[in-house]
Design a protein around this motif. Structure first.
Motif, PDB file in Angstrom:
ATOM      1  N   ARG A  86      32.268 -10.049  -8.781  1.00 42.48           N
ATOM      2  CA  ARG A  86      30.847 -10.353  -8.586  1.00 42.48           C
ATOM      3  C   ARG A  86      30.513 -11.824  -8.808  1.00 42.48           C
ATOM      4  O   ARG A  86      29.462 -12.295  -8.387  1.00 42.48           O
ATOM      5  CB  ARG A  86      29.994  -9.510  -9.546  1.00 42.48           C
ATOM      6  CG  ARG A  86      30.048  -8.023  -9.283  1.00 42.48           C
ATOM      7  CD  ARG A  86      29.148  -7.308 -10.271  1.00 42.48           C
ATOM      8  NE  ARG A  86      29.242  -5.878 -10.147  1.00 42.48           N
ATOM      9  CZ  ARG A  86      28.659  -5.018 -10.978  1.00 42.48           C
ATOM     10  NH1 ARG A  86      27.938  -5.467 -11.996  1.00 42.48           N
ATOM     11  NH2 ARG A  86      28.789  -3.722 -10.805  1.00 42.48           N
ATOM     12  N   ARG A  88      29.523 -13.167 -11.508  1.00 45.54           N
ATOM     13  CA  ARG A  88      28.260 -13.212 -12.268  1.00 45.54           C
ATOM     14  C   ARG A  88      28.529 -13.443 -13.752  1.00 45.54           C
ATOM     15  O   ARG A  88      27.885 -12.863 -14.613  1.00 45.54           O
ATOM     16  CB  ARG A  88      27.484 -11.904 -12.073  1.00 45.54           C
ATOM     17  CG  ARG A  88      27.047 -11.680 -10.631  1.00 45.54           C
ATOM     18  CD  ARG A  88      26.255 -10.401 -10.474  1.00 45.54           C
ATOM     19  NE  ARG A  88      26.047 -10.069  -9.074  1.00 45.54           N
ATOM     20  CZ  ARG A  88      25.511  -8.927  -8.646  1.00 45.54           C
ATOM     21  NH1 ARG A  88      25.118  -8.012  -9.511  1.00 45.54           N
ATOM     22  NH2 ARG A  88      25.381  -8.692  -7.355  1.00 45.54           N
ATOM     23  N   ASP A 119      27.529  -8.328 -16.413  1.00 43.77           N
ATOM     24  CA  ASP A 119      26.858  -9.398 -15.672  1.00 43.77           C
ATOM     25  C   ASP A 119      26.078 -10.333 -16.595  1.00 43.77           C
ATOM     26  O   ASP A 119      25.383  -9.888 -17.518  1.00 43.77           O
ATOM     27  CB  ASP A 119      25.877  -8.799 -14.657  1.00 43.77           C
ATOM     28  CG  ASP A 119      26.584  -8.178 -13.463  1.00 43.77           C
ATOM     29  OD1 ASP A 119      27.825  -8.277 -13.375  1.00 43.77           O
ATOM     30  OD2 ASP A 119      25.891  -7.594 -12.611  1.00 43.77           O
TER      31      ASP A 119
END
Length: 204
Positions: A86, A88, A119
């Motif tokens: 991701r 993130r 995240d």
């Protein structure tokens, strides 16, 4: 700063359970990046590195961005970062320092090998293509309540492992078979951090 202690049934559970990718593909170039109708998430998602500027969080948790973000190291003695695909794992340096501090304290107080970090934010913050509405200014982070194993997780495990359900099926109380005093200590350690403004955790 905001912390979401993520586990199945929690406020951030859906995003903790969404699996990552072992073979992430780069997003295709935008045909017209200057199109005023183009969503900001399309632009922010394509930035792979932070803005090379002095650190500044701009806007609010659900409508903002960050300059000069810092990367959370993917591995530490008392933490590991999940869902690497991701990208993130970027945040304000104060948030990164907080996560490292909390990981060490949870290890000491709860006896865990360490914490699993979910995240934080994209390299330049802003809205993500999927998942959270928040996590836009580098000042909120997800921490799994699943204890870190006492070994380095593989890439596959980081992308595909799901957080452990900590609450009963009826969602009205914790599941005493999996929720331990150690979990309570981790939540307490987070709550005792002066910089933490809110902790989001399942009501049970």
């Amino acid at each position: 700063m905001l912390l979401a202690l993520a586990f199945a049934g929690g406020s951030s559970a859906a995003w903790a359970q969404d699996k990552g990718s072992l073979d992430p593909k780069p997003l295709p170039p935008l045909a017209n990046p200057n199109d005023p109708k183009l969503g900001a998430k399309e632009l922010f998602a394509r930035k792979l590195l932070p803005a090379n500027m002095p650190t500044q969080s701009i806007g609010t948790y659900a409508k903002g961005c960050i300059a000069g973000a810092e990367q959370m190291p993917l591995n530490g003695e008392t933490w590991q970062v999940m869902r690497l695909s991701r990208n993130r794992y970027w945040g304000h340096p104060d948030m990164i320092a907080l996560l490292k501090r909390l990981a060490a304290k949870a290890h000491k107080d709860a006896g865990w090998p360490g914490i699993l970090v979910g995240d934080i934010g994209q390299p330049r913050g802003g809205p993500a293509l999927t998942g959270h509405a928040s996590h836009q200014i580098g000042l909120d982070a997800d921490i799994w309540l699943t204890p870190m194993p006492d070994r380095k997780l593989s890439r596959e495990e980081r992308e595909e492992t799901s957080a452990v359900m900590m609450v009963r099926d009826d969602r009205l109380d914790i599941d005493p078979k999996v929720f331990t005093p150690g979990h309570l200590l981790v939540i307490r350690d987070a709550a005792q951090e002066p910089a933490v403004q809110r902790i989001f955790v399942n009501a049970a």
